[in-house]
Design an enzyme around this catalytic site. Structure first.
Site, PDB file in Angstrom:
ATOM      1  N   ASP A 178      -5.892   2.412  -3.499  1.00 39.26           N
ATOM      2  CA  ASP A 178      -7.157   2.338  -2.755  1.00 39.26           C
ATOM      3  C   ASP A 178      -7.361   3.534  -1.826  1.00 39.26           C
ATOM      4  O   ASP A 178      -8.365   3.623  -1.135  1.00 39.26           O
ATOM      5  CB  ASP A 178      -7.268   1.028  -1.971  1.00 39.26           C
ATOM      6  CG  ASP A 178      -6.196   0.861  -0.906  1.00 39.26           C
ATOM      7  OD1 ASP A 178      -5.332   1.753  -0.752  1.00 39.26           O
ATOM      8  OD2 ASP A 178      -6.211  -0.188  -0.219  1.00 39.26           O
TER       9      ASP A 178
ATOM     10  N   SER B 282       0.812  -1.212   0.000  1.00 36.20           N
ATOM     11  CA  SER B 282       0.000   0.000   0.000  1.00 36.20           C
ATOM     12  C   SER B 282       0.851   1.271   0.000  1.00 36.20           C
ATOM     13  O   SER B 282       1.622   1.505  -0.905  1.00 36.20           O
ATOM     14  CB  SER B 282      -0.957  -0.035   1.195  1.00 36.20           C
ATOM     15  OG  SER B 282      -1.903   0.995   1.125  1.00 36.20           O
TER      16      SER B 282
ATOM     17  N   ASP C  75      -1.027   1.565  -4.029  1.00 29.52           N
ATOM     18  CA  ASP C  75      -1.841   0.489  -4.597  1.00 29.52           C
ATOM     19  C   ASP C  75      -3.224   0.954  -5.028  1.00 29.52           C
ATOM     20  O   ASP C  75      -4.058   0.148  -5.422  1.00 29.52           O
ATOM     21  CB  ASP C  75      -1.949  -0.689  -3.617  1.00 29.52           C
ATOM     22  CG  ASP C  75      -2.847  -0.406  -2.429  1.00 29.52           C
ATOM     23  OD1 ASP C  75      -2.939   0.768  -2.007  1.00 29.52           O
ATOM     24  OD2 ASP C  75      -3.459  -1.362  -1.900  1.00 29.52           O
TER      25      ASP C  75
ATOM     26  N   ASP D 281      -2.576   6.474  -3.543  1.00 27.71           N
ATOM     27  CA  ASP D 281      -1.406   5.874  -2.900  1.00 27.71           C
ATOM     28  C   ASP D 281      -0.867   4.750  -3.778  1.00 27.71           C
ATOM     29  O   ASP D 281      -1.347   4.519  -4.889  1.00 27.71           O
ATOM     30  CB  ASP D 281      -1.732   5.391  -1.484  1.00 27.71           C
ATOM     31  CG  ASP D 281      -2.690   4.211  -1.464  1.00 27.71           C
ATOM     32  OD1 ASP D 281      -3.408   4.008  -2.460  1.00 27.71           O
ATOM     33  OD2 ASP D 281      -2.725   3.485  -0.450  1.00 27.71           O
TER      34      ASP D 281
END
Length: 457
Positions: free
Chosen positions: A257, A114, A255, A253
């Site tokens: 999400d 993430s 990834d 960000d």
């Protein structure tokens, strides 16, 4: 049963340090494959002839250099367990959830840490319907992990293939969450991809809806993910918006999400303000189902603003997983965190930064208002956060002096403020958070409580 490896969002850690090592990830893939294969076999009705069904998963990753290594390890473990693997390369976490559902697969697996730096990585799972794996399934995977790894006979090993059109599929999916009767023509938008998994899909989504897009943070090299760009570093977005005279900026960000946005003046709006904009738009349009789920960290201003509109609001534990649990339990659709994880369950099964941004843009287009008007309408209460280092982060709960300090703060704050004490799950500190409509009062209360905890340590 206590979790041994899985946290609130999969398995995560420093690459090369257990559990993020090639051997462990291969065993994790093997264990997950065996569990998924067992569930596939159980799908046949009782007494029915069981035709062999080959389970299949899709694997996506962000742009960390370690993703290549971990992808190969996962693929080997899954193949040995008899699971077919679809590889889609760098793709946002929510895209993998979508693909698992759209392709009717057994699961989706994401290799990502993430918003963490490139030295970290992780593995997280989605079920075939695009939701986070149930606790019971994660616990079963952990149980199987303690057993020896299994390799099926050659005739039943899993195969691997690449999905060549994964990016295009996801772009079309995202565009489909925006009202068909509207577009983004005339808007100049800066999109910051954090040098992460959205680098090749985020810009095209907004461009194909008509916007003039300036992409930044879209040159990943395996090492620069989340470095000085993206939702955790908004300075780059502010500068780009001003330099390009854009109407607004969108930051994701690593990834994809998490979301934050900034207006043409460089004012940044967090997850609470963006969620509020989405909720108000749906409420005014008569489309809001039930209420809203936030977390323990959701700004008190949100609670007051929703109460003024008679919109129900509840708090979940910190983590989008817990927000999702509350939404499902109540049959509601919208919730999120101030960090920028926003859930719109009528649009997607999981948090999606691109989809969430499109919902804010839809609110702007419907009302003709600017981002400053739709997101800035929620004026946040000042929050003061103090971390108090202590040998036992949970001991404060039994200390009378701390209890007295909290009670005194509560009396001073009244209905216009609140206190939240949380022991950290990752370091020996107690997090003291106080918020109210007066920053000086919040700071005074927070410092008083922190001092009491420090003396009790």
């Amino acid at each position: 049963m206590t979790r041994k490896y899985f946290g609130t969002d999969g398995v995560r850690g420093r690459v090369g340090v257990p559990p993020i090592t090639p051997d462990f990830v291969m065993r994790l893939g093997n264990a997950a494959g065996r569990v998924l294969a067992g569930q596939q076999g159980d799908a046949a009705p009782a007494g029915a002839a069981r035709a062999p069904v080959q389970p299949a998963v899709v694997i996506g990753k962000d742009t960390r250099v370690s993703g290549y290594m971990l992808e190969s390890a996962l693929q080997a473990g899954l193949s040995a367990a008899g699971v077919d693997v679809y590889l889609c390369g760098p793709m946002p976490t929510p895209a993998v959830a979508y693909l698992a559902r759209a392709l009717r697969l057994s699961a989706g697996i994401v290799i990502s840490a993430s918003h963490n730096p490139y030295e970290d990585n992780g593995i997280k799972f989605f079920s075939g319907d695009g939701n986070k794996l149930p606790d019971a399934v994660e616990l079963e995977i952990e149980r199987v992990l303690d057993e020896p790894m299994v390799t099926r006979e050659s005739a039943h090993l899993g195969r691997a293939r690449r999905i060549s059109d994964a990016g295009g599929r996801y772009i079309e999916f995202c565009k489909g969450t925006f009202p068909a009767e509207r577009d983004l023509r005339g808007m100049r938008i800066v999109v910051d991809c954090a040098h992460g998994a959205t680098y090749h899909v985020a810009g095209p989504v907004f461009h194909e809806l008509g916007a003039d897009v300036i992409a930044i943070g879209n040159q990943p090299d395996g090492f620069n993910i989340n470095r000085s760009f993206g939702a955790t570093h908004p300075a780059a977005l502010r500068e780009a918006v001003k330099a390009n005279r854009a109407h607004l900026g969108i930051a994701l960000d690593g990834d994809g999400d998490r979301l934050l946005m900034c207006d043409q003046d460089g004012t940044v709006y967090d997850g609470d303000q963006l969620l509020h904009a989405i909720v108000v738009d749906r409420h005014e349009s008569g489309l809001l189902v039930g209420g809203v789920v936030g977390t323990l960290m959701t700004n008190l201003a949100m609670e007051h603003a929703l109460a003024a509109r008679d919109i129900p609001f509840v708090r979940a534990a910190v983590g989008d997983r817990y927000v999702l649990e509350q939404l499902r339990a109540r049959g509601w659709q919208v919730g999120g965190e101030n960090s920028g994880h926003i859930l719109c369950l009528d649009r997607h099964t999981t948090g999606d930064g691109i989809v969430s941004a499109l919902q804010v843009l839809a609110a702007m287009r419907r009302t003709g208002r600017s981002l400053a008007e739709v997101a800035g309408s929620l004026v946040l209460f000042p929050q003061v956060l103090i971390n108090v280092r202590t040998a036992d982060p949970r001991a404060f709960r039994e200390n009378p002096a701390v209890a007295q300090a909290v009670a005194s703060a509560g009396e001073a704050l009244g209905a216009r403020g609140r206190v939240l004490l949380r022991p950290s799950g990752t370091e020996p500190v107690v997090r003291v958070m106080v918020e109210s409509d007066q920053e000086s009062l919040s700071r005074r209360c927070a410092e008083s409580i922190a001092e009491a905890i420090g003396k009790a340590a």
